[in-house]
Design a protein around this motif. Structure first.
Motif, PDB file in Angstrom:
ATOM      1  N   LEU A  27       0.814  -1.213   0.000  1.00  0.00           N
ATOM      2  CA  LEU A  27       0.000   0.000   0.000  1.00  0.00           C
ATOM      3  C   LEU A  27       0.855   1.274   0.000  1.00  0.00           C
ATOM      4  O   LEU A  27       0.467   2.273  -0.603  1.00  0.00           O
ATOM      5  CB  LEU A  27      -0.921   0.032   1.219  1.00  0.00           C
ATOM      6  N   LEU A  28       1.969   1.218   0.692  1.00  0.00           N
ATOM      7  CA  LEU A  28       2.782   2.419   0.863  1.00  0.00           C
ATOM      8  C   LEU A  28       3.190   3.085  -0.450  1.00  0.00           C
ATOM      9  O   LEU A  28       3.094   4.307  -0.576  1.00  0.00           O
ATOM     10  CB  LEU A  28       4.005   2.112   1.734  1.00  0.00           C
ATOM     11  N   PRO A  29       3.618   2.352  -1.477  1.00  0.00           N
ATOM     12  CA  PRO A  29       4.024   3.045  -2.710  1.00  0.00           C
ATOM     13  C   PRO A  29       2.869   3.429  -3.642  1.00  0.00           C
ATOM     14  O   PRO A  29       3.094   4.104  -4.647  1.00  0.00           O
ATOM     15  CB  PRO A  29       4.949   2.037  -3.393  1.00  0.00           C
ATOM     16  N   LEU A  30       1.633   3.031  -3.326  1.00  0.00           N
ATOM     17  CA  LEU A  30       0.523   3.318  -4.233  1.00  0.00           C
ATOM     18  C   LEU A  30       0.330   4.812  -4.522  1.00  0.00           C
ATOM     19  O   LEU A  30       0.097   5.186  -5.683  1.00  0.00           O
ATOM     20  CB  LEU A  30      -0.778   2.702  -3.719  1.00  0.00           C
ATOM     21  N   ALA A  34       0.341   6.506  -8.186  1.00  0.00           N
ATOM     22  CA  ALA A  34      -0.750   7.374  -8.666  1.00  0.00           C
ATOM     23  C   ALA A  34      -0.215   8.722  -9.128  1.00  0.00           C
ATOM     24  O   ALA A  34      -0.712   9.289 -10.114  1.00  0.00           O
ATOM     25  CB  ALA A  34      -1.784   7.561  -7.565  1.00  0.00           C
ATOM     26  N   MET A  35       0.801   9.243  -8.463  1.00  0.00           N
ATOM     27  CA  MET A  35       1.368  10.539  -8.855  1.00  0.00           C
ATOM     28  C   MET A  35       2.031  10.467 -10.223  1.00  0.00           C
ATOM     29  O   MET A  35       2.136  11.484 -10.910  1.00  0.00           O
ATOM     30  CB  MET A  35       2.376  11.023  -7.805  1.00  0.00           C
ATOM     31  N   GLN A  36       2.466   9.303 -10.631  1.00  0.00           N
ATOM     32  CA  GLN A  36       3.097   9.163 -11.938  1.00  0.00           C
ATOM     33  C   GLN A  36       2.085   9.336 -13.065  1.00  0.00           C
ATOM     34  O   GLN A  36       2.440   9.702 -14.179  1.00  0.00           O
ATOM     35  CB  GLN A  36       3.784   7.800 -12.064  1.00  0.00           C
ATOM     36  N   PHE A  37       0.800   9.072 -12.755  1.00  0.00           N
ATOM     37  CA  PHE A  37      -0.240   9.146 -13.775  1.00  0.00           C
ATOM     38  C   PHE A  37      -1.085  10.409 -13.676  1.00  0.00           C
ATOM     39  O   PHE A  37      -1.694  10.828 -14.646  1.00  0.00           O
ATOM     40  CB  PHE A  37      -1.156   7.920 -13.689  1.00  0.00           C
ATOM     41  N   ASN A  38      -1.168  10.983 -12.468  1.00  0.00           N
ATOM     42  CA  ASN A  38      -2.016  12.149 -12.285  1.00  0.00           C
ATOM     43  C   ASN A  38      -1.394  13.036 -11.217  1.00  0.00           C
ATOM     44  O   ASN A  38      -1.534  12.795 -10.031  1.00  0.00           O
ATOM     45  CB  ASN A  38      -3.419  11.701 -11.870  1.00  0.00           C
ATOM     46  N   SER A  39      -0.746  14.079 -11.635  1.00  0.00           N
ATOM     47  CA  SER A  39      -0.009  14.917 -10.688  1.00  0.00           C
ATOM     48  C   SER A  39      -0.890  15.945  -9.987  1.00  0.00           C
ATOM     49  O   SER A  39      -0.448  16.577  -9.037  1.00  0.00           O
ATOM     50  CB  SER A  39       1.147  15.613 -11.396  1.00  0.00           C
ATOM     51  N   VAL A  42      -3.242  13.613  -6.854  1.00  0.00           N
ATOM     52  CA  VAL A  42      -2.397  13.051  -5.796  1.00  0.00           C
ATOM     53  C   VAL A  42      -1.057  13.768  -5.867  1.00  0.00           C
ATOM     54  O   VAL A  42      -0.343  13.651  -6.853  1.00  0.00           O
ATOM     55  CB  VAL A  42      -2.203  11.520  -5.976  1.00  0.00           C
ATOM     56  N   ASN A  43      -0.748  14.503  -4.818  1.00  0.00           N
ATOM     57  CA  ASN A  43       0.493  15.272  -4.797  1.00  0.00           C
ATOM     58  C   ASN A  43       1.114  15.160  -3.404  1.00  0.00           C
ATOM     59  O   ASN A  43       0.953  16.056  -2.572  1.00  0.00           O
ATOM     60  CB  ASN A  43       0.215  16.729  -5.178  1.00  0.00           C
ATOM     61  N   TRP A  44       1.772  14.073  -3.152  1.00  0.00           N
ATOM     62  CA  TRP A  44       2.349  13.805  -1.836  1.00  0.00           C
ATOM     63  C   TRP A  44       3.806  14.246  -1.785  1.00  0.00           C
ATOM     64  O   TRP A  44       4.521  14.188  -2.785  1.00  0.00           O
ATOM     65  CB  TRP A  44       2.287  12.316  -1.536  1.00  0.00           C
ATOM     66  N   ASP A  45       4.215  14.646  -0.584  1.00  0.00           N
ATOM     67  CA  ASP A  45       5.626  14.918  -0.350  1.00  0.00           C
ATOM     68  C   ASP A  45       6.143  13.876   0.651  1.00  0.00           C
ATOM     69  O   ASP A  45       5.409  12.962   1.047  1.00  0.00           O
ATOM     70  CB  ASP A  45       5.842  16.347   0.145  1.00  0.00           C
TER      71      ASP A  45
END
Length: 185
Positions: A27-30, A34-39, A42-45
């Motif tokens: 779950l942690l890298p999901l 998601a950020m790779q497909f839709n910036s 989902v915009n996590w730091d």
């Protein structure tokens, strides 16, 4: 398998642990994926990942504690519901909030719900009958947060309270079943 023909072998504690921690690790890298497909959505730091990882570790640790506390499948299932409910409550509040946005200070009432659950579990010393009572009290407190939310105009708080109260009560029912098996009623 016993001679009754209707019992199935359940996964061992080691298999459950591998599924639990492995699932958390998956779950942690999901969000990063998601950020790779839709910036924009989902915009996590790094801090977001740290918080999510900490939440996953706490949830997995609580499930480990439940596996240690009882061999009862009803108890473990009830504990998983309680942990999952608490996890969802924190996650939703951090992500979007229940009362207004995630930045609304009124969402801190839900920290009280989690405190009731944790204090109740401590007073119960993780015993199933006490845990059942603790989950009923937690459900009651969560219902009050729904009433509070409705009183201040948050329909979302009232609607979500129904779902969360049902989950806390499902957990209570599982702990009650576990208590009946060990004769704690």
């Amino acid at each position: 398998m016993t001679g009754h023909g209707h019992e199935r072998a359940l996964p061992t504690k080691h298999v459950l642990r591998a599924l639990l921690w492995g699932g958390a690790g998956m779950l942690l890298p999901l969000p990063w994926i998601a950020m790779q497909f839709n910036s924009t959505e989902v915009n996590w730091d790094g801090f977001d990942f740290l918080v999510f990882g900490t939440m996953l570790a706490i949830a997995c640790g609580a499930c480990e504690l439940a596996m240690w506390a009882s061999r009862s499948h009803a108890y473990r299932f009830a504990a998983a519901i309680a942990v999952g409910t608490g996890f969802a409550l924190v996650w939703i509040n951090l992500a979007v909030g229940i009362i207004g946005s995630e930045n609304n200070a009124e969402n801190l009432v839900y920290a009280g719900v989690l405190a009731v659950a944790a204090i109740g579990a401590a007073f119960a010393r993780l015993r199933p009958a006490g845990m059942a009572r603790a989950m009923v009290v937690t459900a009651s407190v969560h219902a009050l947060t729904g009433v509070y939310g409705l009183a201040i105009g948050s329909i979302e708080a009232g609607v979500s309270a129904v779902v969360f109260v049902a989950a806390w009560l499902a957990s209570a029912w599982g702990f009650h079943r576990a208590a009946r098996v060990v004769g704690q009623d």
